[in-house]
Write a protein that holds these residues in place. Structure first.
Motif, PDB file in Angstrom:
ATOM      1  N   GLU A 101      -9.151  -4.678  -2.204  1.00  0.00           N
ATOM      2  CA  GLU A 101      -9.532  -4.904  -0.802  1.00  0.00           C
ATOM      3  C   GLU A 101     -10.191  -3.658  -0.221  1.00  0.00           C
ATOM      4  O   GLU A 101     -11.196  -3.736   0.480  1.00  0.00           O
ATOM      5  N   LYS A 102      -9.625  -2.494  -0.535  1.00  0.00           N
ATOM      6  CA  LYS A 102     -10.187  -1.244  -0.024  1.00  0.00           C
ATOM      7  C   LYS A 102     -11.585  -1.014  -0.602  1.00  0.00           C
ATOM      8  O   LYS A 102     -12.485  -0.535   0.086  1.00  0.00           O
TER       9      LYS A 102
ATOM     10  N   ASP B 155     -13.698  -3.358  -1.563  1.00  0.00           N
ATOM     11  CA  ASP B 155     -14.603  -4.286  -0.877  1.00  0.00           C
ATOM     12  C   ASP B 155     -14.982  -3.767   0.508  1.00  0.00           C
ATOM     13  O   ASP B 155     -16.149  -3.815   0.895  1.00  0.00           O
ATOM     14  N   GLU B 156     -13.986  -3.259   1.236  1.00  0.00           N
ATOM     15  CA  GLU B 156     -14.275  -2.702   2.573  1.00  0.00           C
ATOM     16  C   GLU B 156     -15.286  -1.571   2.469  1.00  0.00           C
ATOM     17  O   GLU B 156     -16.249  -1.493   3.232  1.00  0.00           O
TER      18      GLU B 156
ATOM     19  N   THR C  90     -18.791  -2.997   1.434  1.00  0.00           N
ATOM     20  CA  THR C  90     -19.387  -3.771   2.523  1.00  0.00           C
ATOM     21  C   THR C  90     -19.963  -2.839   3.587  1.00  0.00           C
ATOM     22  O   THR C  90     -21.072  -3.056   4.074  1.00  0.00           O
TER      23      THR C  90
END
Ligand code: AP5
Ligand code: ZN
Length: 214
Positions: free
Chosen positions: A94-95, A97-98, A101
């Motif tokens: 998740e980190k 991807d953040e 992005t």
């Protein structure tokens, strides 16, 4: 091309990574290699990471995410990168991807190499790595031309501290518990490909090229 190599310890990630980065001319980012370099240099980070690595446990997420994203900020990652051994938990994914992005980037392919536990144990306990250049061999599967000596640079081959039976078995368990859920995570994202890691080194690489493209 932004690539991730996923798969249990001993699946052949590092072995394939060496071939992938040569073909696609992208940097190889292995969090395991970064930690081992820090252990060798005796840094604070190395001291912290070593405690976990010697037991076959994961280094805490916060530490890993910072190391990996710092590395990804470097100039040579601008046109692509190969991540090997990161992410390893859903939190890390998740980190990542953040982070991507925010830079207007994404992961193009997740390459999931699968090998059964029995074969993993044979591979891990038989692995020998070069003390100097890091090249990886196997006492039976990929033997060096001269026993105990690196083909690439002539230095001594040694066994990794975490490649003994007990630690290797724990690493596989930790993978099943903490990292395997990432397969679902990327399945939902729709960018994961599964590769049988037992079909021979060259065949695995050919599959990867089929997936990633020429
Ligand atoms: P890391 O260094 O990432 O190790 P790993 O994931 O356990 O993977 P390995 O390097 O053991 O295996 P590999 O898949 O690269 O296999 P290889 O190509 O060498 O992590 C080590 C530790 O660091 C972790 O336990 C953790 O503590 C910490 N860490 C790192 N990243 C982290 C993160 N993101 N979060 C938290 N903690 C983290 O191949 C293995 C053997 O098989 C070799 O001998 C090779 O010659 C042979 N072989 C390879 N391919 C084939 C083939 N096709 N056929 C036959 N033999 C083959
Ligand atoms: Zn060497």
């Amino acid at each position: 091309m932004n690539l991730i190599l996923l798969g249990p310890p001993g699946a052949g990630k590092g072995t394939q990574a060496a071939k992938i980065v040569e073909k696609y001319n992208i940097p190889h980012i292995s969090t395991g290699d970064i930690f081992r370099a820090n252990i060798k240099e005796g840094t604070e980070l190395g001291k912290k990471a070593q405690e976990y690595m010697n037991k076959g446990e994961l280094v805490p997420d916060e530490l890993v995410v910072e190391i990996a994203t710092d590395r990804l900020k470097k100039d040579d990652c601008k046109d692509g990168f190969l991540l090997d051994g990161f992410p390893r938990t859903v939190f890390q994914a998740e980190k990542l991807d953040e982070f991507l992005t925010a830079q207007g980037k994404k992961v193009d392919h997740v390459l999931d190499i699968d090998v059964d536990k029995e074969e993993l144990m044979v591979r891990l306990t038989g692995r020998r790595v070069c003390k100097t250049c890091g090249a990886s061999f196997h006492v039976v599967n990929i033997p060096p031309k001269k026993e105990g000596i690196c083909d690439a640079c002539g230095a001594e081959l040694v066994q990794r501290a975490d490649d003994n039976e007990e630690t290797a078995a724990n690493r596989i368990e930790v993978y099943n518990k903490e990292t395997k859920p990432l397969i679902d995570y990327y399945e939902k994202a729709g960018n994961i490909a599964h590769i049988d890691g037992t079909i021979g080194l060259e065949n695995v690489f050919n599959k990867i090229v089929e997936i990633v493209g020429e």
